[in-house]
Structures are given as structure tokens and as C-alpha cells.
Design a protein around this motif. Structure first.
Motif, PDB file in Angstrom:
ATOM      1  N   GLN A  23      10.440 -18.683  10.884  1.00 23.63           N
ATOM      2  CA  GLN A  23       9.449 -17.738  11.058  1.00 23.63           C
ATOM      3  C   GLN A  23       8.537 -17.376   9.983  1.00 23.63           C
ATOM      4  O   GLN A  23       7.508 -17.047   9.867  1.00 23.63           O
ATOM      5  CB  GLN A  23       9.760 -16.793  12.684  1.00 23.63           C
ATOM      6  N   ASN A  24       9.373 -16.626   8.941  1.00 27.50           N
ATOM      7  CA  ASN A  24       9.538 -16.003   8.347  1.00 27.50           C
ATOM      8  C   ASN A  24       9.569 -15.855   6.671  1.00 27.50           C
ATOM      9  O   ASN A  24       8.621 -15.629   6.007  1.00 27.50           O
ATOM     10  CB  ASN A  24      10.419 -14.564   7.894  1.00 27.50           C
ATOM     11  N   PHE A  85       8.209 -15.059   1.016  1.00 31.14           N
ATOM     12  CA  PHE A  85       8.988 -14.567   2.160  1.00 31.14           C
ATOM     13  C   PHE A  85       8.132 -13.536   3.140  1.00 31.14           C
ATOM     14  O   PHE A  85       8.237 -12.527   1.728  1.00 31.14           O
ATOM     15  CB  PHE A  85      10.693 -14.282   2.006  1.00 31.14           C
ATOM     16  N   GLN A  86       8.477 -13.376   4.502  1.00 31.23           N
ATOM     17  CA  GLN A  86       8.271 -12.475   4.262  1.00 31.23           C
ATOM     18  C   GLN A  86       8.984 -11.400   5.268  1.00 31.23           C
ATOM     19  O   GLN A  86      10.237 -11.664   5.019  1.00 31.23           O
ATOM     20  CB  GLN A  86       7.087 -12.784   5.863  1.00 31.23           C
ATOM     21  N   THR A  87       8.621 -10.151   5.469  1.00 32.68           N
ATOM     22  CA  THR A  87       9.313  -9.071   5.669  1.00 32.68           C
ATOM     23  C   THR A  87       9.709  -9.534   6.907  1.00 32.68           C
ATOM     24  O   THR A  87       9.982 -10.049   8.114  1.00 32.68           O
ATOM     25  CB  THR A  87       9.263  -8.063   5.927  1.00 32.68           C
ATOM     26  N   THR A  88      11.389  -9.579   7.137  1.00 29.71           N
ATOM     27  CA  THR A  88      12.242  -9.695   8.970  1.00 29.71           C
ATOM     28  C   THR A  88      13.083  -8.887   9.595  1.00 29.71           C
ATOM     29  O   THR A  88      13.315  -7.746   8.908  1.00 29.71           O
ATOM     30  CB  THR A  88      13.239 -10.955   8.765  1.00 29.71           C
ATOM     31  N   SER A  89      12.558  -9.021  10.827  1.00 26.16           N
ATOM     32  CA  SER A  89      13.733  -7.716  11.134  1.00 26.16           C
ATOM     33  C   SER A  89      15.542  -8.094  11.126  1.00 26.16           C
ATOM     34  O   SER A  89      15.955  -9.054  11.177  1.00 26.16           O
ATOM     35  CB  SER A  89      13.679  -7.617  12.461  1.00 26.16           C
ATOM     36  N   ASN A  92      16.668 -10.342  13.845  1.00 26.27           N
ATOM     37  CA  ASN A  92      16.238 -11.690  14.151  1.00 26.27           C
ATOM     38  C   ASN A  92      16.770 -12.087  13.380  1.00 26.27           C
ATOM     39  O   ASN A  92      17.608 -13.189  13.071  1.00 26.27           O
ATOM     40  CB  ASN A  92      14.934 -11.580  13.480  1.00 26.27           C
TER      41      ASN A  92
END
Length: 113
Positions: A23-24, A85-89, A92
Motif C-alpha cells: 500500500q505504501n 516509499f510513503q510513511t507507514t504506521s 500496518n
């Protein structure tokens, strides 16, 4: 439990891991005026294809060559700048890593402990 059910559960958990981690990650492509600028991107695609081909069709003859080619493809993809790469929690990442660990163990060994 049935061995086929355990293997299918492991495969589903691995797919959940790919979904949560995927997703990220964004793969971007660009047009370059000069051919030598896109060499890392082209090289990553070619080594990725060769690595997958080697792992699927020659698993016993090539030992670790397929995995080495996949590693080189990842490095070249990062060098090309086409991977964002987007930030991820943390949640997740925890779910993805847990699904990866349990799914791999179920798929390969058929048991958790």
C-alpha cells in the motif's frame, strides 16, 4: 487439521503481508532524453525477470543465483529513483510482519510451534 487448509491459510497470510506493505510503495517511471540515465531502471527490470525465471524453471541447478539476481534488482530499482516509499504506521508494519512470519511458517512447515 487438513494439510491443504494449513498451506492455503499460510498463502493467504503471505498475500495479506504483500497487501499491507504494498500500500505504501509507489513505482514511478520517467522518460529520459538520454539512454544512459535509465540504465538502473532497465537493469532492475531485466535482473528481476531473470531472477524470477531462474527461481521458477531452474531451482535445483542454480542454487542461489535467482535470489542474488532478485537482490540486485532491488538495489538497482532503488538506485533508479523510481521507487517511492510513503510513511507507514507501526500498526500496518506489525500486521504485515506478523502475517509474513506466520504465513511463511504455515506454508513451509505446516505448524506454528
Amino acid at each position: 487439521m487438513n494439510k491443504a487448509f494449513i498451506k492455503i491459510t499460510g498463502l493467504i497470510l503471505l498475500l495479506v503481508c504483500i497487501y499491507y506493505l504494498g500500500q505504501n510503495i509507489i513505482f514511478a517511471s520517467r522518460y529520459h532524453e538520454y539512454f544512459f540515465i535509465s540504465i538502473p531502471a532497465t537493469g532492475s527490470m531485466l535482473t528481476l525477470i531473470c531472477g524470477i525465471f531462474t527461481l521458477i524453471f531452474f531451482p535445483k541447478h542454480t542454487d542461489n543465483l535467482g535470489w542474488i539476481l532478485l537482490g540486485i534488482a532491488m538495489v538497482l530499482a532503488l538506485l533508479s529513483g523510481g521507487v517511492i516509499f510513503q510513511t507507514t504506521s507501526l500498526w500496518n508494519f506489525f500486521v504485515a510482519f506478523s502475517a509474513l512470519s506466520v504465513g511463511y511458517k504455515l506454508l513451509n512447515e505446516g505448524r506454528l510451534l
